[in-house]
Enzyme design. Structure first.
Site, PDB file in Angstrom:
ATOM      1  N   GLY A 280     -45.907 -28.144  31.283  1.00 59.14           N
ATOM      2  CA  GLY A 280     -46.605 -26.871  31.148  1.00 59.14           C
ATOM      3  C   GLY A 280     -46.869 -26.098  32.412  1.00 59.14           C
ATOM      4  O   GLY A 280     -47.324 -24.956  32.341  1.00 59.14           O
ATOM      5  N   GLU A 314     -44.525 -34.499  31.922  1.00 58.27           N
ATOM      6  CA  GLU A 314     -43.349 -34.069  31.145  1.00 58.27           C
ATOM      7  C   GLU A 314     -42.960 -32.639  31.522  1.00 58.27           C
ATOM      8  O   GLU A 314     -42.925 -31.750  30.666  1.00 58.27           O
ATOM      9  CB  GLU A 314     -43.680 -34.114  29.643  1.00 58.27           C
ATOM     10  CG  GLU A 314     -44.145 -35.457  29.129  1.00 58.27           C
ATOM     11  CD  GLU A 314     -44.752 -35.380  27.716  1.00 58.27           C
ATOM     12  OE1 GLU A 314     -44.966 -34.268  27.191  1.00 58.27           O
ATOM     13  OE2 GLU A 314     -45.005 -36.446  27.136  1.00 58.27           O
ATOM     14  N   PRO A 315     -42.652 -32.385  32.783  1.00 60.13           N
ATOM     15  CA  PRO A 315     -42.344 -31.004  33.160  1.00 60.13           C
ATOM     16  C   PRO A 315     -40.952 -30.576  32.713  1.00 60.13           C
ATOM     17  O   PRO A 315     -40.003 -31.357  32.780  1.00 60.13           O
ATOM     18  CB  PRO A 315     -42.412 -31.038  34.691  1.00 60.13           C
ATOM     19  CG  PRO A 315     -42.025 -32.441  35.047  1.00 60.13           C
ATOM     20  CD  PRO A 315     -42.545 -33.317  33.920  1.00 60.13           C
ATOM     21  N   GLY A 316     -40.855 -29.355  32.240  1.00 54.04           N
ATOM     22  CA  GLY A 316     -39.549 -28.803  31.876  1.00 54.04           C
ATOM     23  C   GLY A 316     -39.298 -27.556  32.706  1.00 54.04           C
ATOM     24  O   GLY A 316     -38.552 -27.558  33.680  1.00 54.04           O
ATOM     25  N   ARG A 353     -35.975 -14.884  25.656  1.00 54.51           N
ATOM     26  CA  ARG A 353     -37.369 -14.876  26.125  1.00 54.51           C
ATOM     27  C   ARG A 353     -38.010 -13.488  26.119  1.00 54.51           C
ATOM     28  O   ARG A 353     -39.145 -13.348  25.664  1.00 54.51           O
ATOM     29  CB  ARG A 353     -37.496 -15.538  27.499  1.00 54.51           C
ATOM     30  CG  ARG A 353     -37.117 -17.037  27.476  1.00 54.51           C
ATOM     31  CD  ARG A 353     -37.355 -17.741  28.818  1.00 54.51           C
ATOM     32  NE  ARG A 353     -38.752 -17.695  29.186  1.00 54.51           N
ATOM     33  CZ  ARG A 353     -39.253 -16.885  30.112  1.00 54.51           C
ATOM     34  NH1 ARG A 353     -38.473 -16.083  30.801  1.00 54.51           N
ATOM     35  NH2 ARG A 353     -40.549 -16.890  30.353  1.00 54.51           N
ATOM     36  N   TYR A 357     -41.089 -13.626  23.593  1.00 55.00           N
ATOM     37  CA  TYR A 357     -42.401 -13.807  24.232  1.00 55.00           C
ATOM     38  C   TYR A 357     -42.824 -12.595  25.058  1.00 55.00           C
ATOM     39  O   TYR A 357     -43.745 -12.715  25.868  1.00 55.00           O
ATOM     40  CB  TYR A 357     -42.367 -14.992  25.206  1.00 55.00           C
ATOM     41  CG  TYR A 357     -41.806 -16.296  24.710  1.00 55.00           C
ATOM     42  CD1 TYR A 357     -42.451 -17.028  23.717  1.00 55.00           C
ATOM     43  CD2 TYR A 357     -40.664 -16.833  25.290  1.00 55.00           C
ATOM     44  CE1 TYR A 357     -41.951 -18.254  23.311  1.00 55.00           C
ATOM     45  CE2 TYR A 357     -40.160 -18.057  24.881  1.00 55.00           C
ATOM     46  CZ  TYR A 357     -40.804 -18.770  23.890  1.00 55.00           C
ATOM     47  OH  TYR A 357     -40.309 -19.987  23.503  1.00 55.00           O
ATOM     48  N   CYS A 386     -27.195  -5.666  17.112  1.00 54.38           N
ATOM     49  CA  CYS A 386     -27.777  -4.664  16.214  1.00 54.38           C
ATOM     50  C   CYS A 386     -29.217  -5.012  15.869  1.00 54.38           C
ATOM     51  O   CYS A 386     -29.540  -5.392  14.734  1.00 54.38           O
ATOM     52  CB  CYS A 386     -26.936  -4.577  14.946  1.00 54.38           C
ATOM     53  SG  CYS A 386     -25.211  -4.352  15.327  1.00 54.38           S
ATOM     54  N   GLU A 387     -30.090  -4.960  16.870  1.00 51.78           N
ATOM     55  CA  GLU A 387     -31.527  -5.206  16.699  1.00 51.78           C
ATOM     56  C   GLU A 387     -32.215  -4.390  17.782  1.00 51.78           C
ATOM     57  O   GLU A 387     -31.805  -4.450  18.948  1.00 51.78           O
ATOM     58  CB  GLU A 387     -31.889  -6.677  17.009  1.00 51.78           C
ATOM     59  CG  GLU A 387     -31.273  -7.725  16.135  1.00 51.78           C
ATOM     60  CD  GLU A 387     -32.017  -7.937  14.836  1.00 51.78           C
ATOM     61  OE1 GLU A 387     -33.173  -7.498  14.725  1.00 51.78           O
ATOM     62  OE2 GLU A 387     -31.407  -8.521  13.926  1.00 51.78           O
ATOM     63  N   TYR A 414     -35.327 -22.628  29.073  1.00 51.66           N
ATOM     64  CA  TYR A 414     -35.445 -21.896  27.812  1.00 51.66           C
ATOM     65  C   TYR A 414     -34.508 -20.687  27.801  1.00 51.66           C
ATOM     66  O   TYR A 414     -34.847 -19.610  27.304  1.00 51.66           O
ATOM     67  CB  TYR A 414     -36.918 -21.515  27.536  1.00 51.66           C
ATOM     68  CG  TYR A 414     -37.821 -22.730  27.605  1.00 51.66           C
ATOM     69  CD1 TYR A 414     -37.718 -23.714  26.626  1.00 51.66           C
ATOM     70  CD2 TYR A 414     -38.708 -22.925  28.661  1.00 51.66           C
ATOM     71  CE1 TYR A 414     -38.504 -24.865  26.696  1.00 51.66           C
ATOM     72  CE2 TYR A 414     -39.498 -24.076  28.733  1.00 51.66           C
ATOM     73  CZ  TYR A 414     -39.381 -25.037  27.749  1.00 51.66           C
ATOM     74  OH  TYR A 414     -40.145 -26.174  27.816  1.00 51.66           O
TER      75      TYR A 414
HETATM   76  C1  LIG Z   1     -42.104 -28.252  25.739  1.00 50.61           C
HETATM   77  C2  LIG Z   1     -42.811 -29.498  26.068  1.00 50.61           C
HETATM   78  C3  LIG Z   1     -42.900 -29.928  27.403  1.00 50.61           C
HETATM   79  C4  LIG Z   1     -42.361 -29.126  28.559  1.00 50.61           C
HETATM   80  O1  LIG Z   1     -43.098 -27.957  28.765  1.00 50.61           O
HETATM   81  P1  LIG Z   1     -42.806 -27.019  30.041  1.00 50.61           P
HETATM   82  O2  LIG Z   1     -43.740 -25.897  29.874  1.00 50.61           O
HETATM   83  O3  LIG Z   1     -41.379 -26.619  29.968  1.00 50.61           O
HETATM   84  O4  LIG Z   1     -43.092 -27.840  31.259  1.00 50.61           O
HETATM   85  C5  LIG Z   1     -43.516 -31.139  27.652  1.00 50.61           C
HETATM   86  N1  LIG Z   1     -44.038 -31.894  26.651  1.00 50.61           N
HETATM   87  C6  LIG Z   1     -43.973 -31.499  25.359  1.00 50.61           C
HETATM   88  C7  LIG Z   1     -44.547 -32.363  24.303  1.00 50.61           C
HETATM   89  C8  LIG Z   1     -43.362 -30.298  25.028  1.00 50.61           C
HETATM   90  O5  LIG Z   1     -43.327 -29.907  23.754  1.00 50.61           O
END
Ligand SMILES: *Cc1c(COP(=O)(O)O)cnc(C)c1O
Length: 460
Positions: A280, A314-316, A353, A357, A386-387, A414
């Site tokens: 997050g 859990e960074p994405g 995105r 969002y 076409c949107e 994303y």
């Molecule tokens: C999407 C998600 C993440 C990653 O979130 P980021 O904002 O990309 O860091 C981590 N854990 C869970 C359970 C998620 O659903």
């Protein structure tokens, strides 16, 4: 300012909201993103004599060789962001489980697997990708609200590290599948701490009216049920409160709630070995100033050290967003009486995105023009779908000519993973750059691929 604007994915603090207001005012004249200033803040990108480069390779070269639209990623930027986490938490036992859903290309997963990363997955498909990329299933945590029996079976057969359980019924399902396979499933309960991440409502996940997790109030009871289950091994506790958080306060609030629960569990004879604080952490897209990974760690470390558990993250987004760009070419310029439209070859099917969002992303030229800003106009950068919702940015002050290559920054997370074939548009190529090397890591789809598995109706 309309609600949807205040709810912008990156306006999170009162300070950011006033920035948002300033941005909204700018919109009327056109938001002018200073390309050189932005690039100076972002990893891997640099203007060299006016030509944009990612690591050592010019964007123009990449656009020519791989075509547009194409996603380009910097290997070094991915590694640096990963190491920012692993170095910042080096003092305590930790595991960085990259959230696969942010960017699941095998090359990205493979690079992280070689660094010893763990992975956070939300489907059996993502687990198959991690394994195909050489990732260790033992370092996988499995999140998600809707795990099915076949997903759970596959995860148990491959020997994943931990299930992040989101409901009583999921817990019962895991127990029953594990019993059938005569295996022990390690679990953590995803607790919904009811904290406001103050992010866009679509990416806020830790409030009590979100669908995610088990409420703080019920957690002890569910742990006690789990403790009675013969094929369940209680290992941890986790939360994930939202995405694109730019402040540390909501993480601290969530951690405090979890610590309370851990104490409660201890008092009831339930000992955990890890705490997982989810992902997050936000990134800078244009003018956000998110807390750095190092400061984030420094703020959390005292509490985490005192707790004495192994810590998972859990960074994405914060690993890959700014490691990637999307290259697109200007196909048509369409000035009208009210608005100027630049129609580019990327669209909402390639990058959703902005449409989903209201995200504001940097759009900068591959080649800086030397002429004065005389030629600059305010453009909506739109796709050919076409949107009316098919836009990449609105009211951007840019000097544009047909054929120009534009670079959408912050596109590594994303981006490609959310792309679709709407309007029967082939999904774009993906390319990895490292120093002066580059390699296709996903071929552009061909139109004939898109309906290769379809059949004409034959019965009558
Ligand atoms: C999407 C998600 C993440 C990653 O979130 P980021 O904002 O990309 O860091 C981590 N854990 C869970 C359970 C998620 O659903």
């Amino acid at each position: 300012m309309s609600n949807s604007t205040t709810a912008n994915e990156h306006s999170v603090s009162p300070q950011d909201q006033s920035q948002g207001q300033a941005q909204e005012q700018n919109h009327n004249q056109g938001l002018e993103v200073d390309a050189q200033a932005l690039v100076a803040q972002l990893p891997a990108l640099d203007y060299d004599n006016g030509a944009l480069k990612i690591e050592g390779v010019s964007v123009a070269t990449l656009a020519k060789q791989y075509g547009t639209p194409s996603y380009i990623y910097s290997k070094q930027a991915i590694l640096d962001a990963y190491h920012a986490y692993s170095d910042s938490f080096a003092e305590i036992p930790h595991k960085i489980c990259y959230a696969v859903k942010a960017n699941s290309n095998l090359a990205v997963l493979g690079i992280l697997a070689r660094e010893g990363a763990g992975f956070d997955i939300v489907s059996a498909g993502e687990l198959a990708r991690v394994i195909a990329a050489g990732g260790d299933p033992k370092r996988v945590v499995f999140s998600g609200v809707g795990k099915r029996a076949d997903d759970i079976r596959f995860a148990l057969e491959t020997g994943i590290g931990c299930f992040n359980v989101e409901s009583d019924s999921e817990l019962e399902l895991i127990q029953s599948v594990a019993a059938q396979l005569d295996k022990i499933a390690s679990i953590s309960l995803r607790v919904n701490p009811n904290v406001d991440a103050k992010t866009h409502p679509y990416i806020s996940t830790g409030l009590k009216d979100n669908k995610f997790g088990i409420s703080h109030e019920r957690a002890l009871e569910v742990y006690q049920q789990a403790a009675q289950m013969p094929n369940i091994n209680i290992q941890g506790i986790d939360c994930h409160i939202g995405s694109q958080l730019t402040e540390v306060a909501p993480f601290i609030d969530a951690l405090d709630k979890l610590i309370e629960l851990i104490d409660d569990l201890r008092a009831n004879g339930i000992e955990l070995s890890h705490i997982d604080l989810g992902g997050g952490l936000g990134v800078q897209y244009i003018d956000e100033s998110p807390i750095s990974i190092a400061d984030f760690a420094a703020t959390l470390l005292p509490k985490l050290k005192a707790l004495g558990l192994k810590v998972y993250f859990e960074p994405g987004r914060s690993i890959v967003a700014n490691a990637g760009v999307l290259l697109t070419r200007v196909d048509v310029l369409k000035p009208t009486q009210h608005k100027n439209f630049a129609i580019v070859d990327a669209a909402m099917n390639d990058m959703i995105r902005p449409a989903l969002y209201q995200a504001e992303m940097g759009i900068i030229p591959a080649q800086l023009t030397t002429d004065s800003a005389d030629g600059a106009k305010t453009w909506d950068i739109v796709g050919a779908i076409c949107e009316t919702g098919d836009f990449l940015a609105k009211n951007r002050k840019l000097t544009l000519a047909v054929g120009d290559v534009l670079t959408i920054t912050g596109a590594g997370a994303y981006g490609f993973v959310m792309s679709s074939n709407y309007n029967t548009r082939p999904r774009s190529a993906e390319v990895m750059v490292s120093k002066d090397q580059h390699q296709l890591i996903r071929q552009r789809e061909l139109v004939e691929d898109l309906f290769a598995t379809e059949q004409l109706w034959q019965a009558d």
